[in-house]
Design an enzyme around this catalytic site. Structure first.
Site, PDB file in Angstrom:
ATOM      1  N   GLU A 175      -0.244   3.844   2.238  1.00  0.00           N
ATOM      2  CA  GLU A 175       0.993   3.630   1.486  1.00  0.00           C
ATOM      3  C   GLU A 175       0.690   3.051   0.102  1.00  0.00           C
ATOM      4  O   GLU A 175       1.299   3.450  -0.892  1.00  0.00           O
ATOM      5  CB  GLU A 175       1.932   2.700   2.257  1.00  0.00           C
ATOM      6  N   HIS A 185       5.807   9.680  -4.958  1.00  0.00           N
ATOM      7  CA  HIS A 185       5.103   9.000  -3.864  1.00  0.00           C
ATOM      8  C   HIS A 185       4.765   9.996  -2.758  1.00  0.00           C
ATOM      9  O   HIS A 185       3.625  10.023  -2.256  1.00  0.00           O
ATOM     10  CB  HIS A 185       5.989   7.872  -3.307  1.00  0.00           C
ATOM     11  N   GLU A 186       5.738  10.829  -2.384  1.00  0.00           N
ATOM     12  CA  GLU A 186       5.491  11.807  -1.325  1.00  0.00           C
ATOM     13  C   GLU A 186       4.468  12.851  -1.756  1.00  0.00           C
ATOM     14  O   GLU A 186       3.632  13.283  -0.955  1.00  0.00           O
ATOM     15  CB  GLU A 186       6.802  12.481  -0.911  1.00  0.00           C
ATOM     16  N   HIS A 217       1.103  11.540  -1.228  1.00  0.00           N
ATOM     17  CA  HIS A 217       0.604  11.749   0.135  1.00  0.00           C
ATOM     18  C   HIS A 217       0.037  13.153   0.299  1.00  0.00           C
ATOM     19  O   HIS A 217      -1.005  13.350   0.939  1.00  0.00           O
ATOM     20  CB  HIS A 217       1.747  11.548   1.140  1.00  0.00           C
TER      21      HIS A 217
END
Length: 282
Positions: free
Chosen positions: A206, A131-132, A135
C-alpha cells in the site's frame, strides 16, 4: 532493505510455513499433500481470482461511451504508467472505495463504487485511480493473490488437522508426524503467523502504491485528501465486504480503530497521508 525485497522474503516465509506445516502434521506425506494443495489453489487463484471478486461485488463493466470521464482519467494514467488500458467496472455500492484486480497488467481491471464517484472531486478521484494503477504497474495484484492463496491453504490445513486431532486422535508416525498436542498447538499458531505475514505484505504494498500513484498523477495532495474522505466515508457507510478481499481495497472497508487496526491489512490512514504530504514538500 527495500519494500520489494521485503515482499519477496515475506512470500518466501509464507511458502516455507505451509511446507513446514505439512511436515509437522503428517511427515513427508503431509508435506507432499500441503504442496499439492497450495499449487492447486495458486493455479485457481492465478486464472480466476479477478472474475470471482468482481462477481462477488456485482461489478458492472463500463465502456468509454458509458463513463467517458472515468475512461479518460484511467487511459491517461495507463499511458503514464506504461501499462495497457485496464477494463473498468462500477460497483453498485454507496460506500466510497476502489480496487484493482487481475493476474498481470495485460489482464487488469479497476473497479470503483458509485459512492466514490459521488464523493470525490475529479482531482481526488484521479489520485485514487493513480493509486490503483500503481498496483497494476507494480504487479501487486498477483503478489496479493499468491499471499491470499497460501494463507488460505494454511487455514484449510489447520481446520483439517484440528478436526482430525480432536475427533480422530493422532500419534507420532514413522514419517515424522506429530502427536495430538503438537498438532493442536500448531493449528493455532500457524494461521496466526500466516495472517501476520499477509498483513506485512499488504501494508508494504500500500505504501508503494501510494508513492507510485502520487507520482503518476503529479499531485500527492490529491490522493492525501481522497484518503481522508474515504476513511470518513467508510466509517459512515460500512461495506458488507468479504474479509478475504479486504487487502484489495484502497482503504479497509471495515470500520474500526484501536485493537482492530492492529490486524488490518492496511497501514494507518494518518501515516499514509503524512507520507504523501511529505512527498509534496520534498
Amino acid at each position: 532493505m527495500t519494500n520489494q525485497i521485503k515482499t519477496v522474503l515475506l512470500l518466501g516465509a509464507l511458502t516455507a510455513l505451509i511446507i513446514f506445516f505439512g511436515k509437522v502434521l503428517g511427515g513427508t506425506r503431509g508435506m507432499q499433500i500441503a504442496l499439492i494443495l497450495a499449487a492447486a489453489m495458486n493455479f485457481f487463484s492465478y486464472w480466476f481470482s479477478d472474475r470471482i471478486v468482481l462477481r462477488m461485488y456485482n461489478a458492472q463493466e463500463v465502456t468509454q461511451q458509458e463513463a467517458p470521464d472515468l475512461f479518460a482519467m484511467v487511459a491517461d494514467l495507463a499511458r503514464q504508467a506504461e501499462v495497457p488500458m485496464p477494463r473498468l467496472y462500477i460497483i453498485p455500492e454507496e460506500t466510497p472505495n476502489a480496487f484493482a484486480t487481475g493476474r498481470n497488467p495485460e489482464h487488469a481491471a479497476v473497479a470503483v463504487t458509485q459512492g466514490i464517484l459521488r464523493l470525490l472531486t475529479p482531482t481526488e478521484l484521479k489520485g485514487v485511480l493513480a493509486h490503483e494503477m500503481g498496483h497494476v504497474r507494480n504487479r501487486d495484484i498477483l503478489i496479493q493473490s499468491i499471499a491470499a492463496t497460501l494463507g488460505g491453504a494454511i487455514m484449510v490445513l489447520a481446520d483439517m488437522a484440528r478436526f482430525s486431532a480432536i475427533f480422530g486422535g493422532s500419534s507420532q508416525d514413522e514419517e515424522g508426524g506429530s502427536n495430538i498436542f503438537t498438532t493442536l498447538l500448531f493449528t493455532i499458531l500457524a494461521p496466526i503467523a500466516a495472517m501476520l505475514i499477509q498483513m506485512a505484505i499488504s501494508r508494504s504494498r500500500e505504501y508503494i502504491a501510494d508513492e507510485t500513484g502520487a507520482r503518476l498523477c503529479h499531485n500527492p495532495e490529491s490522493l492525501a485528501r481522497a484518503l481522508e474522505k474515504l476513511a470518513y466515508g467508510n466509517e459512515r457507510i460500512p461495506m458488507q465486504a468479504n474479509p478475504a478481499t479486504e487487502n484489495m481495497f484502497i482503504v479497509s472497508p471495515f470500520a474500526g480503530g484501536g485493537l482492530m487496526s492492529l490486524f488490518s491489512t492496511h497501514p494507518p490512514i494518518e501515516e499514509r497521508i503524512a507520507r504523501l504530504r511529505a512527498m509534496r514538500s520534498s
